[in-house]
Scaffold this active site. Structure first.
Site, PDB file in Angstrom:
ATOM      1  N   LYS A 142      -1.512  -0.874  12.262  1.00 46.31           N
ATOM      2  CA  LYS A 142      -0.234  -0.630  11.589  1.00 46.31           C
ATOM      3  C   LYS A 142       0.672  -1.871  11.646  1.00 46.31           C
ATOM      4  O   LYS A 142       0.394  -2.819  12.398  1.00 46.31           O
ATOM      5  CB  LYS A 142       0.425   0.585  12.228  1.00 46.31           C
ATOM      6  CG  LYS A 142      -0.381   1.896  12.036  1.00 46.31           C
ATOM      7  CD  LYS A 142       0.337   3.061  12.712  1.00 46.31           C
ATOM      8  CE  LYS A 142      -0.354   4.379  12.457  1.00 46.31           C
ATOM      9  NZ  LYS A 142       0.422   5.514  13.061  1.00 46.31           N
ATOM     10  N   TYR A 156       0.418  10.099   3.972  1.00 45.86           N
ATOM     11  CA  TYR A 156       0.970  10.969   5.015  1.00 45.86           C
ATOM     12  C   TYR A 156       1.590  12.242   4.439  1.00 45.86           C
ATOM     13  O   TYR A 156       2.467  12.836   5.078  1.00 45.86           O
ATOM     14  CB  TYR A 156       1.997  10.194   5.843  1.00 45.86           C
ATOM     15  CG  TYR A 156       1.374   9.219   6.841  1.00 45.86           C
ATOM     16  CD1 TYR A 156       0.637   9.689   7.939  1.00 45.86           C
ATOM     17  CD2 TYR A 156       1.521   7.847   6.702  1.00 45.86           C
ATOM     18  CE1 TYR A 156       0.069   8.812   8.858  1.00 45.86           C
ATOM     19  CE2 TYR A 156       0.957   6.965   7.624  1.00 45.86           C
ATOM     20  CZ  TYR A 156       0.232   7.457   8.697  1.00 45.86           C
ATOM     21  OH  TYR A 156      -0.329   6.595   9.620  1.00 45.86           O
ATOM     22  N   ASN A 166       3.118   3.199  16.773  1.00 47.67           N
ATOM     23  CA  ASN A 166       2.030   3.385  17.731  1.00 47.67           C
ATOM     24  C   ASN A 166       0.759   2.616  17.386  1.00 47.67           C
ATOM     25  O   ASN A 166      -0.337   3.008  17.771  1.00 47.67           O
ATOM     26  CB  ASN A 166       1.764   4.873  17.954  1.00 47.67           C
ATOM     27  CG  ASN A 166       1.430   5.582  16.670  1.00 47.67           C
ATOM     28  OD1 ASN A 166       1.276   4.966  15.629  1.00 47.67           O
ATOM     29  ND2 ASN A 166       1.280   6.895  16.741  1.00 47.67           N
ATOM     30  N   HIS A 205      -3.924   3.781  13.510  1.00 46.76           N
ATOM     31  CA  HIS A 205      -4.249   5.110  12.959  1.00 46.76           C
ATOM     32  C   HIS A 205      -5.725   5.399  13.177  1.00 46.76           C
ATOM     33  O   HIS A 205      -6.555   4.487  13.111  1.00 46.76           O
ATOM     34  CB  HIS A 205      -3.965   5.120  11.445  1.00 46.76           C
ATOM     35  CG  HIS A 205      -4.504   6.341  10.750  1.00 46.76           C
ATOM     36  ND1 HIS A 205      -3.823   7.539  10.732  1.00 46.76           N
ATOM     37  CD2 HIS A 205      -5.679   6.567  10.086  1.00 46.76           C
ATOM     38  CE1 HIS A 205      -4.555   8.437  10.074  1.00 46.76           C
ATOM     39  NE2 HIS A 205      -5.678   7.877   9.674  1.00 46.76           N
ATOM     40  N   GLU A 222      -9.420   9.354   3.417  1.00 51.31           N
ATOM     41  CA  GLU A 222      -8.622   8.164   3.736  1.00 51.31           C
ATOM     42  C   GLU A 222      -9.378   6.874   3.401  1.00 51.31           C
ATOM     43  O   GLU A 222      -8.765   5.900   2.936  1.00 51.31           O
ATOM     44  CB  GLU A 222      -8.230   8.202   5.214  1.00 51.31           C
ATOM     45  CG  GLU A 222      -7.249   9.327   5.515  1.00 51.31           C
ATOM     46  CD  GLU A 222      -7.024   9.590   7.000  1.00 51.31           C
ATOM     47  OE1 GLU A 222      -6.241  10.504   7.303  1.00 51.31           O
ATOM     48  OE2 GLU A 222      -7.629   8.890   7.846  1.00 51.31           O
TER      49      GLU A 222
HETATM   50  N1  UDP Z   1       4.961  10.108  14.133  1.00 45.81           N
HETATM   51  C1  UDP Z   1       6.294   9.909  14.409  1.00 45.81           C
HETATM   52  N2  UDP Z   1       6.957  10.844  15.176  1.00 45.81           N
HETATM   53  C2  UDP Z   1       6.325  11.953  15.669  1.00 45.81           C
HETATM   54  C3  UDP Z   1       4.966  12.139  15.364  1.00 45.81           C
HETATM   55  C4  UDP Z   1       4.315  11.205  14.598  1.00 45.81           C
HETATM   56  O1  UDP Z   1       6.898   8.927  13.980  1.00 45.81           O
HETATM   57  O2  UDP Z   1       6.961  12.765  16.358  1.00 45.81           O
HETATM   58  C5  UDP Z   1       4.237   9.105  13.308  1.00 45.81           C
HETATM   59  C6  UDP Z   1       3.292   8.240  14.144  1.00 45.81           C
HETATM   60  O3  UDP Z   1       3.265   6.921  13.564  1.00 45.81           O
HETATM   61  C7  UDP Z   1       1.978   8.961  13.963  1.00 45.81           C
HETATM   62  C8  UDP Z   1       2.061   9.396  12.498  1.00 45.81           C
HETATM   63  O4  UDP Z   1       3.433   9.776  12.343  1.00 45.81           O
HETATM   64  O5  UDP Z   1       0.876   8.135  14.229  1.00 45.81           O
HETATM   65  C9  UDP Z   1       1.167  10.554  12.125  1.00 45.81           C
HETATM   66  O6  UDP Z   1       1.396  11.634  13.033  1.00 45.81           O
HETATM   67  P1  UDP Z   1       0.187  12.473  13.631  1.00 45.81           P
HETATM   68  O7  UDP Z   1       0.768  13.651  14.313  1.00 45.81           O
HETATM   69  O8  UDP Z   1      -0.839  12.716  12.569  1.00 45.81           O
HETATM   70  O9  UDP Z   1      -0.389  11.494  14.763  1.00 45.81           O
HETATM   71  P2  UDP Z   1      -1.760  10.668  14.845  1.00 45.81           P
HETATM   72  O10 UDP Z   1      -2.824  11.451  14.127  1.00 45.81           O
HETATM   73  O11 UDP Z   1      -1.482   9.330  14.199  1.00 45.81           O
HETATM   74  O12 UDP Z   1      -2.036  10.541  16.316  1.00 45.81           O
HETATM   75 MG    MG Z   2      -2.846  12.372  12.314  1.00 47.33          MG
END
Ligand code: UDP
Ligand code: MG
Length: 139
Positions: free
Chosen positions: A11, A51, A114, A117, A128
């Site tokens: 990212k 997303y 974070n 992905h 994706e």
């Molecule tokens: N995210 C965020 N706040 C949250 C949860 C998620 O900003 O409380 C962002 C973060 O960058 C995350 C992405 O949204 O990686 C997608 O969320 P998901 O729950 O799918 O997490 P992932 O699958 O990436 O672990």
């Molecule tokens: Mg996710």
């Protein structure tokens, strides 16, 4: 269930901080083969579509801003049990909860920024990968 491919993005925060090389090294050292890869930048429309599942969440606007603010590395990875093993390698969404040695523990700043992905299912890995590499022979 055994599977062969997953999809990842390094990212914008990871790219900005110069962590492309270190993260790719960790990925390949963990047994993943890079099947396709490119440096690219998502538009707001791209990020909203990618997303879309999160569009009602309070962080959606910030997520789109973050994911579009600079380049990302998009890649398709191959390994036995790729989806599950890659989620283990990257660690929990919130780096505060991520296991020691995981990519998010090492390189992520916060639950929002974070670093990386990883697809959460075989079906989403295929969707994706096609989203970022549409038109390629392998897909
Ligand atoms: N995210 C965020 N706040 C949250 C949860 C998620 O900003 O409380 C962002 C973060 O960058 C995350 C992405 O949204 O990686 C997608 O969320 P998901 O729950 O799918 O997490 P992932 O699958 O990436 O672990
Ligand atoms: Mg996710």
């Amino acid at each position: 269930m055994a599977t062969n491919r997953t999809f990842t993005m390094l990212k914008p925060d990871a790219v900005e901080k110069g962590h492309i090389g270190a993260i790719l090294e960790k990925i390949t050292a963990s047994g993943f083969r890079i099947v396709a890869m490119k440096l690219t930048q998502m538009t707001a429309a791209d990020a909203k579509e990618f997303y879309a599942i999160h569009k009602e969440r309070p962080f959606f606007g910030e997520l789109v801003e973050y994911m579009t603010r600079g380049p990302i590395v998009a890649a398709v990875l191959e390994k036995d049990n790729a989806v599950e093993d890659f989620r283990t390698l990257i660690g929990a969404t919130n780096p505060a909860d991520a296991a020691e040695g995981t990519i998010r523990k090492l390189y992520a700043a916060s639950i929002g920024e974070n670093a990386v992905h990883g697809s959460d299912s075989d079906e989403n890995a295929a969707i994706e990968s096609a989203f970022h590499f549409a038109g390629r022979e392998m897909f």
